[in-house]
Design an enzyme around this catalytic site. Structure first.
Site, PDB file in Angstrom:
ATOM      1  N   SER A  43      34.924   2.070  17.870  1.00  0.00           N
ATOM      2  CA  SER A  43      35.801   1.302  18.770  1.00  0.00           C
ATOM      3  C   SER A  43      34.977   0.492  19.789  1.00  0.00           C
ATOM      4  CB  SER A  43      36.684   2.810  19.171  1.00  0.00           C
ATOM      5  OG  SER A  43      35.681   2.940  20.115  1.00  0.00           O
ATOM      6  N   MET A 107      32.093   5.188  21.365  1.00  0.00           N
ATOM      7  CA  MET A 107      32.441   5.546  22.898  1.00  0.00           C
ATOM      8  C   MET A 107      32.531   4.108  23.695  1.00  0.00           C
ATOM      9  SD  MET A 107      35.644   5.839  24.679  1.00  0.00           S
ATOM     10  CE  MET A 107      35.735   6.173  26.365  1.00  0.00           C
ATOM     11  N   VAL A 138      27.355   6.759  22.090  1.00  0.00           N
ATOM     12  CA  VAL A 138      28.283   6.165  23.590  1.00  0.00           C
ATOM     13  C   VAL A 138      27.458   4.957  23.545  1.00  0.00           C
ATOM     14  CG1 VAL A 138      28.396   5.868  25.971  1.00  0.00           C
ATOM     15  CG2 VAL A 138      27.836   8.462  25.034  1.00  0.00           C
ATOM     16  N   LYS A 139      27.845   4.202  23.757  1.00  0.00           N
ATOM     17  CA  LYS A 139      28.454   2.202  23.477  1.00  0.00           C
ATOM     18  C   LYS A 139      27.643   2.003  24.862  1.00  0.00           C
ATOM     19  CE  LYS A 139      30.047  -0.422  20.751  1.00  0.00           C
ATOM     20  NZ  LYS A 139      31.544  -1.022  19.814  1.00  0.00           N
ATOM     21  N   ILE A 140      26.196   1.476  25.438  1.00  0.00           N
ATOM     22  CA  ILE A 140      25.826   0.472  25.811  1.00  0.00           C
ATOM     23  C   ILE A 140      24.663  -0.536  25.958  1.00  0.00           C
ATOM     24  CG2 ILE A 140      23.744   0.955  27.924  1.00  0.00           C
ATOM     25  CD1 ILE A 140      23.575   3.786  27.684  1.00  0.00           C
TER      26      ILE A 140
END
Length: 360
Positions: A43, A107, A138-140
């Site tokens: 997402s 996310m 977790v998207k970075i």
């Protein structure tokens, strides 16, 4: 379905690049899992902006949270995690069966933090803690400021999806940050098994150059860049450095193909997914592309690991005065800016709905 079966047998995972509460409620995602072998989901702010803006699926939840005093970014994170926890639970069997290589959801940290290392580290920790799911990335973004945040987050044991990668150099920087985080964990006596993927954006390359190169080069740059990055990925997995980590239990940071929906209406709708057939990778795609692949996709052969074909095509783009390195930086900056715009629109939409639904 033949193409999907071929990709799965080849060793590629198929993920969905979309999420809406409606597809959770009406069983669409469940069907994708059962019938189309989907084993993960990604997402981003643009996807959530569209999901929350369309229909009324989120209205009651927004009303309740707004009346409880939740607003802004906190309200969005709660809405998103409500969805993603449900999705993570749907993928838990794939997560277990693959020994945690598959079955993930993602996310994103706030795009406003793309140039903020410390802020990204804090946000990743907070999202990971709130999610309470072992199979949530977790998207970075893999920006210069994001790279040290990736290393620190991996060292802290937080699974990371490195997003907004466009070139071999950006990919290698992200991969090295991942390995440094794992090496530090081993030195500290910590479990080296921390999940991560590196997401290369493919289709945006061809959009960027479509009016700058002759017709015979249209829709070829993204695939060529992918071939170059795939060679770097295979070389890294074969390296002594990685083999030493793997011997101690570390798991590979898998390469993920993103932005694989065809942007050019004149091109085949399965152009990228067919060309990017490669073992030990992931292809995340929108519903339309997934259904096209199932309906009439045809996988002819796996990607080459030596990058020879890719470099030959890239030489043609250099001959057409395309500066690949400069364009990679530009695309990453533009991608970050686009996510900021979607993020701001998303928060404005939520604020407007909150006011409307609570009568404020």
């Amino acid at each position: 379905m033949k193409a999907i079966q071929q990709l799965r047998q080849l060793g590629q995972s198929l993920w969905l690049d979309n999420i809406t509460r409606d597809m959770l409620d009406d069983g669409t995602l469940r069907r994708y899992i059962d019938e189309l072998s989907v084993t993960g989901l990604t997402s981003n702010p643009t996807i959530f902006n569209a999901a929350i803006g369309e229909g009324q699926a989120y209205d009651e939840d927004i009303r309740e949270k707004a009346r409880a005093g939740v607003s802004g970014e906190d309200l969005f994170i709660q809405l998103a995690l409500d969805d993603l926890r449900r999705v993570a639970d749907l993928f838990r069997p794939a997560f277990k069966a693959s020994q945690q290589l598959d079955g993930w959801v993602s996310m994103e940290v706030s795009p406003l933090l793309a140039q903020d290392t410390e802020g990204s580290i804090r946000a990743a920790r907070d999202i990971h803690g709130q999610a309470e799911r072992p199979n949530l990335y977790v998207k970075i973004p893999g920006t210069p400021e994001g790279v040290p945040a990736i290393e620190e987050s991996i060292f802290a044991g937080i699974p990371i999806n490195v997003t907004l990668l466009f070139s071999r150099e950006q990919y290698v920087a992200a991969a090295e940050a991942y390995m440094r985080g794992i090496e530090r964990r081993i030195e500290a006596g910590l479990d080296p098994r921390v999940g991560s993927v590196a997401s290369l954006f493919v289709g945006r390359w061809d959009v960027a150059v479509k009016d700058k190169v002759p017709a015979e080069l249209h829709n070829r740059l993204g695939i060529a860049i992918s071939g170059r990055v795939y060679k770097a990925y295979r070389d890294l997995l074969d390296s002594e450095r990685w083999q030493a980590l793997a011997a101690k239990g570390a798991r590979p940071q898998r390469l993920l193909w993103a932005s694989t929906g065809t942007k050019d209406p004149k091109a085949p709708d399965t152009l990228y997914v067919e060309a990017l057939a490669a073992p030990d990778t992931i292809d995340t795609m929108p519903d339309k592309t997934l259904l096209a692949l199932a309906g009439h996709g045809a996988v002819k052969e796996a990607m080459r690991t030596d990058g020879v074909d890719a470099e030959s095509v890239l030489a043609q783009f250099a001959g057409a005065s395309i500066d690949i390195n400069a364009l990679a930086r530009q695309l990453q900056e533009e991608g970050a800016a686009a996510f900021v715009k979607s993020w701001q629109e998303l928060l404005q939409r939520i604020a407007g709905k909150s006011a409307q639904l609570t009568g404020a």
